[in-house]
Design an enzyme around this catalytic site. Sequence first.
Site, PDB file in Angstrom:
ATOM      1  N   GLU A  41      42.958  35.027  46.338  1.00 20.08           N
ATOM      2  CA  GLU A  41      42.143  35.936  45.536  1.00 20.08           C
ATOM      3  C   GLU A  41      42.022  35.377  44.122  1.00 20.08           C
ATOM      4  O   GLU A  41      42.944  34.784  43.592  1.00 20.08           O
ATOM      5  CB  GLU A  41      42.817  37.313  45.494  1.00 20.08           C
ATOM      6  CG  GLU A  41      42.062  38.346  44.672  1.00 20.08           C
ATOM      7  CD  GLU A  41      42.818  39.670  44.539  1.00 20.08           C
ATOM      8  OE1 GLU A  41      42.156  40.695  44.357  1.00 20.08           O
ATOM      9  OE2 GLU A  41      44.072  39.662  44.612  1.00 20.08           O
ATOM     10  N   LYS A 113      35.532  43.184  47.838  1.00 20.58           N
ATOM     11  CA  LYS A 113      36.764  43.956  48.024  1.00 20.58           C
ATOM     12  C   LYS A 113      36.467  45.453  48.019  1.00 20.58           C
ATOM     13  O   LYS A 113      35.838  45.975  47.093  1.00 20.58           O
ATOM     14  CB  LYS A 113      37.747  43.588  46.907  1.00 20.58           C
ATOM     15  CG  LYS A 113      39.121  44.221  47.012  1.00 20.58           C
ATOM     16  CD  LYS A 113      39.991  43.688  45.878  1.00 20.58           C
ATOM     17  CE  LYS A 113      41.407  44.230  45.920  1.00 20.58           C
ATOM     18  NZ  LYS A 113      42.217  43.688  44.803  1.00 20.58           N
ATOM     19  N   CYS A 155      43.438  41.156  49.338  1.00 13.38           N
ATOM     20  CA  CYS A 155      44.620  41.685  48.654  1.00 13.38           C
ATOM     21  C   CYS A 155      44.932  43.156  48.956  1.00 13.38           C
ATOM     22  O   CYS A 155      45.457  43.470  50.019  1.00 13.38           O
ATOM     23  CB  CYS A 155      44.490  41.447  47.153  1.00 13.38           C
ATOM     24  SG  CYS A 155      46.079  41.518  46.263  1.00 13.38           S
TER      25      CYS A 155
END
Length: 272
Positions: A41, A113, A155
């Site tokens: 990330e 995300k 993440c």
Amino acid sequence: MTRVAVLQMTAGIDPHANAAVLADAIADAAGEGAAMLFTPEMSGLLDRDRKRAAASIVAEEDSTPLQRAREAAARAGIWVALGSLAVRLEDGRWANRAFLIDAAGNVAARYDKMHMFDVDLATGESWRESNAYAAGGEVVTVEGTPIGHLGLTICYDLRFPALFEELGNRHCDVISIPAAFTVPTGKAHWHVLQRARAIEASAFVVAAAQVGEHADGRRTYGHSLVIDPWGEVLLDMGGDETGIGFAEIDSARIAEVRAQVPSLANRRPIAK
């Protein structure tokens, strides 16, 4: 068997320096026979000072790390799962966006995300990702990669089972979970959650991670992982060093695990 490479890095506040690390890693991974490289990330910029970072967060088409990665992938003939970059959207907000780059240097897929890291930790660390970043709203999977059907996450998504249930429903062979995990949450939950996601989806998990002390003052947990569908850890790069690790993705192992414990086939809808 298909060989994959995993980059563990300590990204800083200079996108050009980070881009050079990415380009070198892509060449090195290809030189060691990997069909795909996975990066963490925020591979292009890791800067908690948003005022300073704003000058370096640009539209996708102007991103130096993305352009360098695409050029390096085409030159080396390797796929790259670019964990994520911060990119500026048309409305001025930012997106935490993963890119899948094919061996010709084309962007094969994008994923923004979905889950924003808005937390207050007992250590005093406070994070409000949603203050600057727009959450994505689409589950993204890609068929036809060198490692089969690939699911993209980033993440903090790791903590939300519904996303991984959908990736399992789509029968992904491999799930990418790039991260810049904090040390306290990493020590507590990183390994157990990654193994659980692999087991639940009966899929390989590849989790490329940031590691160490960063120029913006933060510290990340590292321990980039490759986990097989049974939950066995095939690669753990530790919490201290940067570098590239390698593992083998065996498609036969996916079929073997799904035949032995057919949880995807046995899954039933839950009445609401």
